[in-house]
Design an enzyme around this catalytic site. Sequence first.
Site, PDB file in Angstrom:
ATOM      1  N   PHE A 147       0.936  -1.021   0.119  1.00 28.15           N
ATOM      2  CA  PHE A 147      -0.048   0.250  -0.135  1.00 28.15           C
ATOM      3  C   PHE A 147       0.993   1.029  -0.004  1.00 28.15           C
ATOM      4  CE2 PHE A 147      -2.243   3.473   1.877  1.00 28.15           C
ATOM      5  CZ  PHE A 147      -3.518   3.492   1.061  1.00 28.15           C
ATOM      6  N   ASP A 232       9.650   2.742   1.736  1.00 27.21           N
ATOM      7  CA  ASP A 232       8.378   3.665   2.117  1.00 27.21           C
ATOM      8  C   ASP A 232       8.245   3.755   3.445  1.00 27.21           C
ATOM      9  OD1 ASP A 232       5.867   4.651   2.763  1.00 27.21           O
ATOM     10  OD2 ASP A 232       4.943   3.807   0.891  1.00 27.21           O
ATOM     11  N   LYS A 261       2.997  11.580   6.672  1.00 29.82           N
ATOM     12  CA  LYS A 261       1.965  11.309   7.999  1.00 29.82           C
ATOM     13  C   LYS A 261       2.386  12.115   8.933  1.00 29.82           C
ATOM     14  CE  LYS A 261      -0.325   7.077   6.109  1.00 29.82           C
ATOM     15  NZ  LYS A 261      -1.446   7.784   5.966  1.00 29.82           N
TER      16      LYS A 261
END
Length: 406
Positions: A147, A232, A261
């Site tokens: 993801f 990531d 984030k």
Amino acid sequence: MSAPARVRTSAELIGAEEPVLAHNYHPLPVVVARAEGAWVEDVEGRRYLDMLAGYSALNFGHRHPALIEAAHRQLDRLTLTSRAFHNDQLAEFAERLTALTGLDMVLPMNTGAEAVESGIKVARKWAYDVKGVPADRATIVVAADNFHGRTTTIVGFSTDETARTGFGPFAPGFRIVPYNDLAAIEAAVDETTAAVLIEPIQGEAGVLIPDDGYLAGVRELTRRTNTLFVADEIQSGLGRTGRTLAVQHEDVMPDVLLLGKALGGGIVPVSAVVATREVLGVLHPGEHGSTFGGNPLAAAVGTAVIGLLETGEFQRRAAELGEVLSAGLSALVGRGVVGFRSRGLWAGVDVDPAIGTGREISERLMREGFLVKDTHGSTIRLAPPLTVTREELESALSALEKVLAQ
């Protein structure tokens, strides 16, 4: 004098969203109106312990005083210049982020998906300019069940059919291999390969943690084949796993880090590609950009976030409380939990499907005053703010034990 407007109830607000918002989410039926630390409060004043922390965007809790103060201070001075001009906040942000990560240069962006897209562009440019891959032939190796975001490029190399179906045609140039399989990566890498792009821990897939040695193996393989290692760390990084970066559990450093984030402190969207000079040095004016990327408000908040991480306090808290989380979940195995995976304050918990789906367990916990989120099947994710206390964490584990027994 007119009467004050009536505050709409949670049910009314949820109903009001239905006809005017795109149905791309299926939120839990809670309407948050206020928050502080690890706690949120709904419209009616009911309090809930936030055990999701905005998918790690709120690693430092809601409205951390140092971050709010940095945002207020910058709001009173300057919020946006675009990159057409310099601003007085960006240099310090980049200096301290490179020092924190041990890399050389920063490409500031906004959202996590933008960081991934930017990382893909940079890896391809490096392949053409440095590695010598023929034009338009660069490939990138990615992992199944990944993801990395929701753009059309990214969902094109997803193996989640819900994310993919109906959004093609997709960009070519990606080779999908099983996660946690070094031999599969090696077989997929050839002279056209620009990068191996992986999550050190797969969050959306259920907090899947690879075998010891996997990340070190990826690092060795990519060095040997003159290929970039792109990690990531948008969910796993910035304290979540008990280290500043999840790759540090194996003492490796990729060529390219993708961050987001938590970098915005839950206040503004801030993301970044952080890389070696050799990699980011391939970009020249006009080849990539973002109107809001590196804006002074984002840079000020991001610098304050880095300041919190520089103390090491939050990494220590995640590591220490992660042991409490792991022990509590271990005690529930065979009592409604069929398995779990955890590192630091991050866990994927597989519930016995006979007890309920992940969604049903999440709704039961919500009624007990705890907010979590389901992922695939009967798996729920736990990722509380790193400011959570031991007592609060234990209360959440007790609530999970209760709902599993219902």
